[in-house]
Design a protein around this motif. Sequence first.
Motif, PDB file in Angstrom:
ATOM      1  N   GLN A 689      -0.441  15.560   0.183  1.00 11.98           N
ATOM      2  CA  GLN A 689       0.468  16.214   1.115  1.00 11.98           C
ATOM      3  C   GLN A 689      -0.081  16.264   2.535  1.00 11.98           C
ATOM      4  O   GLN A 689       0.652  16.559   3.473  1.00 11.98           O
ATOM      5  N   ALA A 690      -1.373  15.953   2.690  1.00 11.33           N
ATOM      6  CA  ALA A 690      -1.983  16.034   4.021  1.00 11.33           C
ATOM      7  C   ALA A 690      -2.106  14.686   4.688  1.00 11.33           C
ATOM      8  O   ALA A 690      -2.498  14.612   5.856  1.00 11.33           O
ATOM      9  N   VAL A 691      -1.792  13.567   3.985  1.00  8.47           N
ATOM     10  CA  VAL A 691      -1.973  12.223   4.536  1.00  8.47           C
ATOM     11  C   VAL A 691      -0.620  11.618   4.841  1.00  8.47           C
ATOM     12  O   VAL A 691       0.426  12.128   4.443  1.00  8.47           O
ATOM     13  N   ASP A 692      -0.653  10.488   5.567  1.00  5.37           N
ATOM     14  CA  ASP A 692       0.579   9.811   5.948  1.00  5.37           C
ATOM     15  C   ASP A 692       1.037   8.805   4.882  1.00  5.37           C
ATOM     16  O   ASP A 692       2.227   8.673   4.617  1.00  5.37           O
ATOM     17  N   GLN A 693       0.094   8.076   4.319  1.00 11.88           N
ATOM     18  CA  GLN A 693       0.420   7.048   3.338  1.00 11.88           C
ATOM     19  C   GLN A 693      -0.621   7.081   2.219  1.00 11.88           C
ATOM     20  O   GLN A 693      -1.698   7.684   2.368  1.00 11.88           O
ATOM     21  N   CYS A 694      -0.249   6.385   1.115  1.00 10.48           N
ATOM     22  CA  CYS A 694      -1.166   6.329  -0.033  1.00 10.48           C
ATOM     23  C   CYS A 694      -1.212   4.908  -0.564  1.00 10.48           C
ATOM     24  O   CYS A 694      -0.168   4.265  -0.757  1.00 10.48           O
ATOM     25  N   ILE A 695      -2.430   4.404  -0.746  1.00 13.54           N
ATOM     26  CA  ILE A 695      -2.633   3.113  -1.420  1.00 13.54           C
ATOM     27  C   ILE A 695      -3.087   3.412  -2.848  1.00 13.54           C
ATOM     28  O   ILE A 695      -4.095   4.098  -3.050  1.00 13.54           O
ATOM     29  N   PHE A 696      -2.308   2.877  -3.807  1.00 15.82           N
ATOM     30  CA  PHE A 696      -2.645   3.096  -5.215  1.00 15.82           C
ATOM     31  C   PHE A 696      -3.345   1.838  -5.743  1.00 15.82           C
ATOM     32  O   PHE A 696      -2.823   0.723  -5.628  1.00 15.82           O
ATOM     33  N   VAL A 697      -4.542   2.025  -6.295  1.00 14.68           N
ATOM     34  CA  VAL A 697      -5.381   0.901  -6.720  1.00 14.68           C
ATOM     35  C   VAL A 697      -5.328   0.765  -8.245  1.00 14.68           C
ATOM     36  O   VAL A 697      -5.464   1.760  -8.978  1.00 14.68           O
ATOM     37  N   VAL A 698      -5.121  -0.463  -8.715  1.00 15.50           N
ATOM     38  CA  VAL A 698      -5.214  -0.779 -10.148  1.00 15.50           C
ATOM     39  C   VAL A 698      -6.165  -1.956 -10.315  1.00 15.50           C
ATOM     40  O   VAL A 698      -6.256  -2.826  -9.435  1.00 15.50           O
ATOM     41  N   GLN A 699      -6.873  -1.960 -11.410  1.00 16.29           N
ATOM     42  CA  GLN A 699      -7.790  -3.064 -11.692  1.00 16.29           C
ATOM     43  C   GLN A 699      -7.043  -4.161 -12.439  1.00 16.29           C
ATOM     44  O   GLN A 699      -6.321  -3.909 -13.401  1.00 16.29           O
ATOM     45  N   TRP A 700      -7.241  -5.366 -12.002  1.00 19.80           N
ATOM     46  CA  TRP A 700      -6.534  -6.524 -12.560  1.00 19.80           C
ATOM     47  C   TRP A 700      -6.805  -6.670 -14.061  1.00 19.80           C
ATOM     48  O   TRP A 700      -7.952  -6.640 -14.507  1.00 19.80           O
ATOM     49  N   ASN A 701      -5.712  -6.773 -14.829  1.00 18.14           N
ATOM     50  CA  ASN A 701      -5.751  -7.069 -16.263  1.00 18.14           C
ATOM     51  C   ASN A 701      -6.497  -5.995 -17.061  1.00 18.14           C
ATOM     52  O   ASN A 701      -6.934  -6.253 -18.179  1.00 18.14           O
ATOM     53  N   ARG A 702      -6.651  -4.791 -16.492  1.00 22.79           N
ATOM     54  CA  ARG A 702      -7.353  -3.729 -17.207  1.00 22.79           C
ATOM     55  C   ARG A 702      -6.566  -2.431 -17.201  1.00 22.79           C
ATOM     56  O   ARG A 702      -6.452  -1.774 -18.228  1.00 22.79           O
ATOM     57  N   THR A 703      -6.009  -2.070 -16.071  1.00 18.39           N
ATOM     58  CA  THR A 703      -5.277  -0.817 -15.979  1.00 18.39           C
ATOM     59  C   THR A 703      -3.978  -0.922 -16.779  1.00 18.39           C
ATOM     60  O   THR A 703      -3.184  -1.847 -16.589  1.00 18.39           O
TER      61      THR A 703
END
Length: 756
Positions: A689-703
């Motif tokens: 709620q305090a930031v402007d944007q969010c980058i969501f990270v996933v690990q390739w072929n694992r998450t």
Amino acid sequence: MNVVSPRTTIDPETRQTWLWGATRTVTLADLGLIVRRRLWLALIPLFLVLLPGLAVIVMLKPFYTATGSLVIKQPDVPAAQLAPRAGQAAVDIQTHLEVLNSERLARQAIAEAKLAERVEFNPAVDPPTGWLASLKMPDWKGWLAGMGIGPARWAKAPGEGGEAVPDPVEAEVLPRFRDQLRVVPMGDSRVIQIQFTAQDPALASAVTNLMGQLFITYQLDAKLETKRVATTWLNSRIADLRQKVEEAEHKVEAFRANAGIVQGRTSNLVSEQLSTIGTELLTAQATADSAAARLREVQGALNTRGPRAVLEMMTAANPGVGALLQSDIAARQRQAQLLSNYGPSHPSVVNSRSEVASLDAKITAEANNAVAAVRSEAAVAARKVTTLEESRRALEGELGRTKSAEVQMRDLEREAEANRLLLTDYAQQLNTHERVAIDQPDAWVLSGAAEPSLPSGPNRKLLAAGAVIVAVALWLLLVVAAELMENGIRGSEDVRHALDAHPLGLVPVIGGSLTGRRALARHVVNRPASAYGESLRGLYTSLMIEMQRTGGGKAVMVTSSVTGEGKSMLVASLGRMVTQQGQRVLMIDADLRRPSLENLLGGTLQPLAEPLPADAGIAGMIRQDALTGAHVITAGALAASLKAMGRSSHALGRDELAAVLAAVRHLYDLILIDTPPVAPVADSRALAQAVDQCIFVVQWNRTSPRVARFALDQLRDAGARVAGVAVTQVHSRKHALYGFGDSAVSARAAYRYYSG
């Protein structure tokens, strides 16, 4: 709330699940890519199935099959029974097949051919030596018995506790013999084919011929045994029946004597006598009736016409009576003539009158005698009838007495006759059995088995092809299993369809000889034109475009669903890369629980080269990356600041982060905040709620897509603006084999644009 671009919005109603996670039809090109990326799995069936199978096939010994044939004789049956036996032929052939496959003939053949002494049928003849001798099968029966499972006899070794040691013929030779023997009928004929397979061609032909000989010998022995049993039984039955016949005949004669039954020529004597008396009675009755009628006639004639009429009736039976009547007529004629010539007193007339009177007296006497004779004859006839009737009544009484005795006697006679018939039948059967020829069997050898010159197997080509097919099938199963078990996110298409999010880019795994996380974090500095660096620039470009579309901003939070997905490495690498492009970048390590940013940048952090404006308020917390000049606020600095304010230092709150951002937002072009993962703790949802944007990270072929969707839903519910998803640690060569649209980034041709 998260703002999703219309071009990335997916209508759930139009989704189409695909086995490998995409929403498209499987094509031959897709199958080719699957084969290429799973080709290494072929090593498993290659070393576990194909190579051992080929080695076994090469070591297999050749075997030979000998073939012989027998002809089954048509049973000798009458012509009238041939039609009913038409369906019996198949039953007869099947019976002979069962005899040839019987355990009795098998044991005889094993004994005569000494198969128990051959390793092929009895491996115990040549036990393994050396290290093979030390290999023993586990005693699973004893193990189960020790655990209380199964009968107690499993815990005993063979021969222990009185248990019999298995017979090698029963355990080894007999099953192998039956497996290698084949007996089949030849079509609809009465020919049976015998085949036997062995490693020795001479043994194969010998056993085949031996089975034919044993079958013929068995038939002869069976005939002899059948005849012996039948003859013994018939002889015993004949002796019993002969004794029964004699006893029955004695009973008949004794009963006849006791009952007084005398046998006549056609029936018993009483019946014959009664028949004779009946006949005589009829004759006597007729005679008596005739005599009575004659008496009535003679008596009537005497009473009405006188004695002369009686004598006239007797003329035919008594010629003397006729002469008397003629003499009387002649005397009366002479008297009439004398009366006509002389007077009544004439002596001649007197003499004639005396003669006539004398003749009248004789006629009267004769008539009376005749009447008396007829009366006597009628009386005699009547007495005879009476006598015969009395005799008949006596015989009828005697016959009634003997009838009941005859019924019993006939029962005895029928019993005796039945025994005589059985005795005759058994005697005929015995005679027939003694005449039956038993030296001719019901089968003969049509063709003997010659020693085969060429092996019948193994078909190494077919077995090798089978091994290849099995190996390929196993590999395909492994491929399908691997594809089904592969549930991770592998590209932009998976991000769109599985997460309903905007893909920012793919970040490849850093290859080469780099070791250590710090060295990996410096890779973008040392080789900015590498594939890794280009992927970060692409990700930053997508982020800027998405931020412009959704309202701008500078503070970008980087998080993931779980730990180990590369978010901290992404923050460090992206911050350094953007700084190298001339942008002012601040990296904040907001993961106070497990800080990583300071460790990744360790050794390069130093105090600021140029102090910040005094109104920044947090200038003392910021340090500078010596390699790129990027500014960093470590988790340790934040924790110390929180502790100085008397607050908990294990987690950064929304207000604290908002205060930091408010103090530095105007000083930087991009602020990257490394936050804890979403699923384990709630820190990221609070900080979102305090930031402007969010980058969501996933690990390739694992998450897992489910875990990632859960984390994204948590962020969106918290009001986060998810700019997009970054896929990290992508194996470029493997990714290129999935055929996604973004696989062109990982293609070989694309690497011409990269250096390092």
